[in-house]
Design an enzyme around this catalytic site. Sequence first.
Site, PDB file in Angstrom:
ATOM      1  N   LYS A  43      -6.328  -0.362  -8.024  1.00  0.00           N
ATOM      2  CA  LYS A  43      -7.175   0.662  -7.433  1.00  0.00           C
ATOM      3  C   LYS A  43      -7.193   1.885  -8.350  1.00  0.00           C
ATOM      4  O   LYS A  43      -6.497   1.937  -9.357  1.00  0.00           O
ATOM      5  CB  LYS A  43      -6.660   1.032  -6.039  1.00  0.00           C
ATOM      6  N   ASP A  55     -10.453  19.026   0.215  1.00  0.00           N
ATOM      7  CA  ASP A  55     -10.256  19.013   1.663  1.00  0.00           C
ATOM      8  C   ASP A  55      -8.796  19.352   1.922  1.00  0.00           C
ATOM      9  O   ASP A  55      -7.976  19.382   1.007  1.00  0.00           O
ATOM     10  CB  ASP A  55     -10.663  17.664   2.279  1.00  0.00           C
ATOM     11  N   ASP A 101      -5.601   8.593  -7.264  1.00  0.00           N
ATOM     12  CA  ASP A 101      -6.005   9.483  -6.172  1.00  0.00           C
ATOM     13  C   ASP A 101      -4.887  10.501  -5.955  1.00  0.00           C
ATOM     14  O   ASP A 101      -3.725  10.117  -5.792  1.00  0.00           O
ATOM     15  CB  ASP A 101      -6.260   8.655  -4.898  1.00  0.00           C
ATOM     16  N   HIS A 116      -6.128  16.437   1.094  1.00  0.00           N
ATOM     17  CA  HIS A 116      -5.746  16.321  -0.318  1.00  0.00           C
ATOM     18  C   HIS A 116      -5.034  17.567  -0.814  1.00  0.00           C
ATOM     19  O   HIS A 116      -4.171  17.483  -1.694  1.00  0.00           O
ATOM     20  CB  HIS A 116      -6.969  15.969  -1.182  1.00  0.00           C
ATOM     21  N   ARG A 150      -2.787   1.236  -4.466  1.00  0.00           N
ATOM     22  CA  ARG A 150      -2.540  -0.202  -4.499  1.00  0.00           C
ATOM     23  C   ARG A 150      -2.822  -0.695  -5.905  1.00  0.00           C
ATOM     24  O   ARG A 150      -3.521  -0.041  -6.672  1.00  0.00           O
ATOM     25  CB  ARG A 150      -3.493  -0.933  -3.542  1.00  0.00           C
ATOM     26  N   ASP A 173      -8.943  14.523  -4.590  1.00  0.00           N
ATOM     27  CA  ASP A 173      -8.596  13.158  -4.982  1.00  0.00           C
ATOM     28  C   ASP A 173      -8.639  12.980  -6.508  1.00  0.00           C
ATOM     29  O   ASP A 173      -7.645  12.673  -7.158  1.00  0.00           O
ATOM     30  CB  ASP A 173      -9.601  12.256  -4.221  1.00  0.00           C
ATOM     31  N   CYS A 221      -3.809  12.216  -3.503  1.00  0.00           N
ATOM     32  CA  CYS A 221      -2.938  12.194  -2.311  1.00  0.00           C
ATOM     33  C   CYS A 221      -1.749  11.265  -2.503  1.00  0.00           C
ATOM     34  O   CYS A 221      -0.702  11.459  -1.881  1.00  0.00           O
ATOM     35  CB  CYS A 221      -3.722  11.856  -1.052  1.00  0.00           C
ATOM     36  N   TYR A 222      -1.881  10.244  -3.379  1.00  0.00           N
ATOM     37  CA  TYR A 222      -0.742   9.355  -3.635  1.00  0.00           C
ATOM     38  C   TYR A 222       0.340  10.032  -4.465  1.00  0.00           C
ATOM     39  O   TYR A 222       1.417   9.474  -4.656  1.00  0.00           O
ATOM     40  CB  TYR A 222      -1.211   8.038  -4.268  1.00  0.00           C
ATOM     41  N   HIS A 270       0.852  -1.190   0.000  1.00  0.00           N
ATOM     42  CA  HIS A 270       0.000   0.000   0.000  1.00  0.00           C
ATOM     43  C   HIS A 270       0.891   1.244   0.000  1.00  0.00           C
ATOM     44  O   HIS A 270       1.908   1.290   0.697  1.00  0.00           O
ATOM     45  CB  HIS A 270      -0.873  -0.074   1.260  1.00  0.00           C
TER      46      HIS A 270
HETATM   47 ZN   LIG Z   1      -6.730  10.382  -1.326  1.00  0.00          ZN
END
Ligand SMILES: [Zn+2]
Length: 430
Positions: free
Chosen positions: A277, A342, A280, A345, A274, A335, A282-283, A231
């Site tokens: 998935k 938010d 996103d 993020h 992952r 995201d 934030c990754y 992850h």
């Molecule tokens: Zn995220």
Amino acid sequence: MTNMQLRSFSEQLAAETFIDDGVETVTSVDQKKVETSIKEVISVYKQIHSLPEPTLLRDQHYQYLKKGLRHLSDAYECLDASRPWLCFWILHSLELLEEPVPSAIASDVCQFLARCQSPTGGFAGGPGQYAHLAPTYAAVNALCIIGTEEAYSVIDREKLLDFLWSLKQPDGSFVMHVGGEVDVRSVYCAASVASLTNILTPKLFEDSTSWILRCQNWEGGLSGVPGLEAHGGYTFCGTAALVILGNEHMLDLKALLRWVVSRQMRFEGGFQGRCNKLVDGCYSFWQAGVLPLLHRALFKEGESELSRHQWMFEQKALQEYILLCCQNPTGGLLDKPGKSRDFYHTCYCLSGLSIAQHFGNMDHHREIVLGKEENRLAPTHPVYNICPEKVAGALEHFLKLPVPDDSRHAAGFSSSKEPAAAAAAAEPQS
Ligand SMILES: [Zn+2]
């Protein structure tokens, strides 16, 4: 940058979309939905902009962050136990944007975080709550960003060390709070605050390296505890913790490299957390942030094929994803298209954007800024995720102070059964 060619404007991008090989699954349907929404974003962008020049909405983000530091809407009630996090996410976003925080507000934040500090050491999610490693990490980072004498003096280092010892497990791992769960975030949070504040003792992290190494699985990435799925968030935490402990070379670096670069999405340009998935924002930090750590680790190992110009991921593709798909037009980042903004993020999209813009370190530095020159953010330190000069400032301050004595902990540790029992209870049954 002039005469720029955007990936999104190229005819070949369509060839990078997902192929389900005739087998439709929940995952494949979701993936196609995301790709469709991104195609829509690109098509709208093309209609409005004949000249492709993605823009970071600096002022809008600044206004959104500035408001958040003083007042939060009801939607943030669920984060009442994560208030130091809000301080960190906002302060770090502001430092990346190179927006100074007025000293009166900085002082208010120091006083607020002081009220979150537990009488038994460490920081809680809010005043009067129990101390927990995650808000402890966020509070120490926030105070180091403020970087004043007042900020540094909030941290009770002796009690912080007591707190870390109260979480240490015989196998080298840490629980997140007394009676809480074990996962690799906790070792990172502990190593991060201990190294920044100069309370890191070899005894405190005895056996932690071998425990983290057990989290690297057959995929190449790291899982939360040994035996689970790799992850992005855990991979960053485990790798960064090993860098702090000076043992990152003990990972299978090539397997980790293969796993992390494979998480950058071929159509979207952003990262997934992952395998299988969705992308996103934030990754952009949790995954891309591993590449500077890996670059340095492979360099130290004498790897001769390393680039002197770029990290081992598509830096421009990531910038394009963040700038075109992750910005709320009224400020804040998110995201993926369709999601709401938010502070979490906002912080991690900007952190990832910074990683993608800056290659190298303080001595050897190369910028790759997509779009306008004003899109440039300040560099971030890939281990702590605060600006490098703030790391230097904290170290300069705390290295002058003696490391608190932890011999009483080291001696009494093996006879203490309680934390071990807590860890056993928190460990998932397999
Ligand atoms: Zn995220």
